[in-house]
Scaffold this active site. Structure first.
Site, mmCIF file in Angstrom:
data_model
loop_
_atom_site.group_PDB
_atom_site.id
_atom_site.type_symbol
_atom_site.label_atom_id
_atom_site.label_comp_id
_atom_site.label_asym_id
_atom_site.label_seq_id
_atom_site.Cartn_x
_atom_site.Cartn_y
_atom_site.Cartn_z
ATOM 1 N N ASP A 1 0.987 -7.453 6.042
ATOM 2 C CA ASP A 1 0.628 -7.698 7.437
ATOM 3 C C ASP A 1 -0.899 -7.691 7.592
ATOM 4 O OD1 ASP A 1 1.604 -7.870 10.259
ATOM 5 O OD2 ASP A 1 0.488 -6.004 10.476
ATOM 6 N N GLU B 1 1.089 -4.402 -13.352
ATOM 7 C CA GLU B 1 1.489 -3.245 -14.158
ATOM 8 C C GLU B 1 3.011 -3.116 -14.188
ATOM 9 O OE1 GLU B 1 1.529 1.548 -13.488
ATOM 10 O OE2 GLU B 1 -0.286 0.466 -12.853
#
Length: 560
Positions: free
Chosen positions: A225, A275
């Site tokens: 957002d 990751e």
């Protein structure tokens, strides 16, 4: 080509086949506005169990994933975008156990799950902000937000002239612990949503924890957002046009949005996602809500080490005009796709007037013209290279509900301004699923059960059960388009070549001969391809493209 490998699922311990294709590049994602999707408890508000119950419906429709609107603990002053706890579920929507069940079912159905993350601001009920109010000026807790002394005698004037996007000043003054008028704090939306200060490293560390909390629960990524926000100009100076954000209801103030430091956040978040991807081969996605002045600036957010994608709102805001659509599509293909990302197309969301109404004559039930144009626009969007997002109810052809009574409106824009002009409640009315009267299967119990926003009687004709039974419905158009798209790799990615077409007609060729053409006018025109369309948004005969209609063909030969 899709590459596959086998891994042990961390949630179930089972060996599973992982698709290591970069799924997000051409994915079609369905936006679930949770409180309006499906209610499982009878309280009139949709919930996570309702979303879980609706997953088979979405699988049948053919989408690749879902984006869930905020379901975190919140006072609901802005329906969840005022987050009080980023790592839990509001009891209104369920609990973490229900969320885990939703994730399990989605995984079994092959549906990706994206969460809505809100890093620009939090709720005024967040423990951090409560601590800041209890602390003296200059304390560590206030440094997590934008607290400042006021200007003028006694500090009675706000620190600068900025106005909030949802109306009114962007600053509110607090009362200090001793009862005296105190400092001011910044809120670019509402006073219940204080902006976080991303220049404070504690804020970044907090959101690292939030990302990992949900990634560890198996989510496939995040819709971010206000992704062009977070950082404000370090000096918080006056704006040359302080009313710009409120006037446009967009992030226009160049001192409050799109600061260069924000790109460091997205580089770090991308590294966190990478990751997790490296652990199991399942690529996690960051898609940003980025509202900036041009496609070229938009492209800065989707460079290879930043957000994977960002919504391209220019298509949503384009007027119904062939030249306007061609311009925004061309700019997106040049500037955004040129970064190595793919364009993320969108025609609607929970903040916008629904397409049926936006493209037609504004009225309680939209118009036939609006519906025809909305169908054509959907087919156009699904033929474009890149990803596409569908807002819930668009697949039903729902119109905007424009005549909600004042006393049921809940949008903070209305509370702040008293104006209905930009109120968003009309696109958030709960979905109709079945039956001939409200609640149309949205909520359990008797027909006297009341959804949180009233559904108009005419919603009966848009109910899901009717849409599935009618092969001419919006639902079948979306489903057929999604099925064809899934079976035609050239539709997801690859080049787009414009065709020479008559005025008012937009046509292009994709991949190995997929042709899409849209007649933006109302009169029929010769089709760019001979033969019967593979799929069309309205009735077509060979060689003719009716007005307000889009069609797809597979052909090696375009009409002269």
């Amino acid at each position: 080509m899709h590459n596959r490998s086998r891994h042990t699922d961390a949630q179930t311990g089972q060996r599973v086949t992982i698709d290591t294709h970069r799924w997000w590049r051409d994915a079609v994602i369905y936006q679930v506005y949770v409180r309006s999707f499906l209610d499982s408890t009878g309280d009139g508000i949709g919930d996570l169990a309702g979303v879980r119950a609706g997953l088979p419906y979405l699988k049948k429709l053919g989408v690749d994933g879902i984006w869930l609107s905020p379901f975190y603990p919140s006072p609901q002053q802005d329906h969840g975008y005022d987050v009080a706890d980023h790592c839990d579920v509001d009891p209104l929507f369920g609990d973490l156990g229900e969320f885990d069940l939703l994730m399990t079912d989605a995984r079994l159905l092959g549906i990706k799950v994206l969460l809505d993350i809100v890093p620009n601001h939090c709720s005024s009920e967040h423990p951090w902000f409560r601590q800041a109010l209890a602390e003296a000026p200059g304390g560590e807790a206030r440094a997590r937000f934008h607290f400042a002394d006021g200007r003028g005698p006694g500090g009675a004037e706000p620190p600068n002239n900025w106005h909030a996007m949802f109306g009114g000043p962007a600053w509110s003054r607090i009362t200090e612990r001793d009862g005296t008028p105190g400092q001011w704090y910044l809120h670019m939306f509402t006073p219940e949503q204080p902006d976080l200060n991303w220049r404070n490293p504690e804020v970044g560390a907090h959101f690292d924890h939030v990302l990992r909390f949900w990634l560890d629960r198996g989510v496939d990524g995040f819709r971010v957002d206000v992704a062009a926000g977070l950082y404000k100009h370090a000096d918080l100076p006056d704006s040359p046009d302080p009313m710009a954000d409120a006037r446009t209801r967009d992030s226009v103030n160049p001192l409050a949005w799109n600061q260069p430091e924000v790109h460091g956040v997205w580089r770090h978040w991308r590294s966190v996602c990478e990751e997790y991807t490296a652990r199991d081969g399942r690529e996690r996605l960051l898609v940003g809500e980025v509202s900036v002045p041009s496609a070229r600036e938009h492209a800065h957010y989707v460079r290879p080490d930043e957000l994977h994608q960002a919504f391209f709102f220019d298509l949503l805001s384009a007027s119904w005009n062939a030249d306007a659509f061609r311009k925004v599509i061309s700019e997106a293909m040049q500037d955004i796709a040129g970064t190595g990302s793919t364009v993320t197309w969108v025609l609607n969301n929970h903040d916008q007037v629904r397409t049926v109404t936006r493209y037609g004559e504004l009225g309680a039930e939209g118009s036939g013209l609006g519906a025809a144009r909305a169908r054509a626009a959907a087919l156009l969007m699904l033929a474009l290279p890149g990803a596409a997002y569908i807002y819930q109810g668009e697949e039903l052809g729902l119109p905007e509900v424009v005549d909600l009574p004042d006393d049921v409106l809940t949008d903070p824009i209305y509370r702040r301004t008293g104006s209905r002009a930009r109120v968003r409640d009309g696109c958030r009315v709960p979905l109709p699923w079945s039956g001939h009267a409200s609640p149309f299967g949205f909520t359990t119990g008797t027909e006297s059960a009341k959804p949180w926003l009233p559904q108009p009687a005419y919603f009966a004709q848009y109910a899901t059960d009717r849409a599935l039974a009618d092969t001419r419905s919006f639902w079948h158009l979306y489903r057929d388009g999604l099925q064809l798209r899934a079976g035609m790799p050239q539709l997801g990615e690859g080049p787009l070549r414009w065709l020479d077409t008559p005025p008012g007609v937009l046509g292009f060729v994709r991949g190995d001969g997929l042709v899409c053409a849209v007649n933006f006018g109302t009169a029929p025109t010769p089709a760019p391809v001979a033969g019967t369309p593979l799929l069309s948004s309205g009735p077509c005969v060979p060689g003719v493209l009716p007005g307000s209609t889009a069609a797809w063909w597979i052909s090696d030969r375009t009409a002269s």
